[in-house]
Motif scaffolding. Structure first.
Motif, mmCIF file in Angstrom:
data_model
loop_
_atom_site.group_PDB
_atom_site.id
_atom_site.type_symbol
_atom_site.label_atom_id
_atom_site.label_comp_id
_atom_site.label_asym_id
_atom_site.label_seq_id
_atom_site.Cartn_x
_atom_site.Cartn_y
_atom_site.Cartn_z
ATOM 1 N N LEU A 100 35.284 41.685 42.021
ATOM 2 C CA LEU A 100 36.664 41.509 41.572
ATOM 3 C C LEU A 100 37.097 42.636 40.644
ATOM 4 N N SER A 101 36.181 43.038 39.750
ATOM 5 C CA SER A 101 36.485 44.137 38.843
ATOM 6 C C SER A 101 36.764 45.428 39.612
ATOM 7 N N GLU A 102 35.950 45.683 40.618
ATOM 8 C CA GLU A 102 36.156 46.878 41.442
ATOM 9 C C GLU A 102 37.488 46.806 42.188
ATOM 10 N N ARG A 103 37.788 45.640 42.698
ATOM 11 C CA ARG A 103 39.004 45.482 43.493
ATOM 12 C C ARG A 103 40.260 45.613 42.643
ATOM 13 N N PHE A 104 40.218 45.089 41.438
ATOM 14 C CA PHE A 104 41.410 45.084 40.598
ATOM 15 C C PHE A 104 41.357 46.105 39.472
ATOM 16 N N GLY A 105 40.366 46.974 39.509
ATOM 17 C CA GLY A 105 40.288 48.070 38.544
ATOM 18 C C GLY A 105 40.035 47.648 37.119
#
Length: 54
Positions: free
Chosen positions: A48-53
């Motif tokens: 999720l962190s990767e997807r939403f920066g």
């Protein structure tokens, strides 16, 4: 000073493991199960962190 999601997950999984085991009166959730839960949640949080920066 930022929020450490992995630490929060790890601490709360450990607390949940202890609570379940205390309520059951025996070891229902062992360290292996707790580690699987930690790995799964931390992996999902990382994605999720990767997807939403972050």
């Amino acid at each position: 000073m930022g929020f450490d999601l992995n630490n929060a997950v790890n601490d709360n999984v450990d607390k949940a493991k202890d609570t379940v085991n205390d309520k059951a009166g025996k070891e229902v959730v062992n360290d292996d199960y707790a580690q699987q839960a930690k790995d799964t949640v931390n992996d999902a949080a990382g994605k999720l962190s990767e997807r939403f920066g972050k």
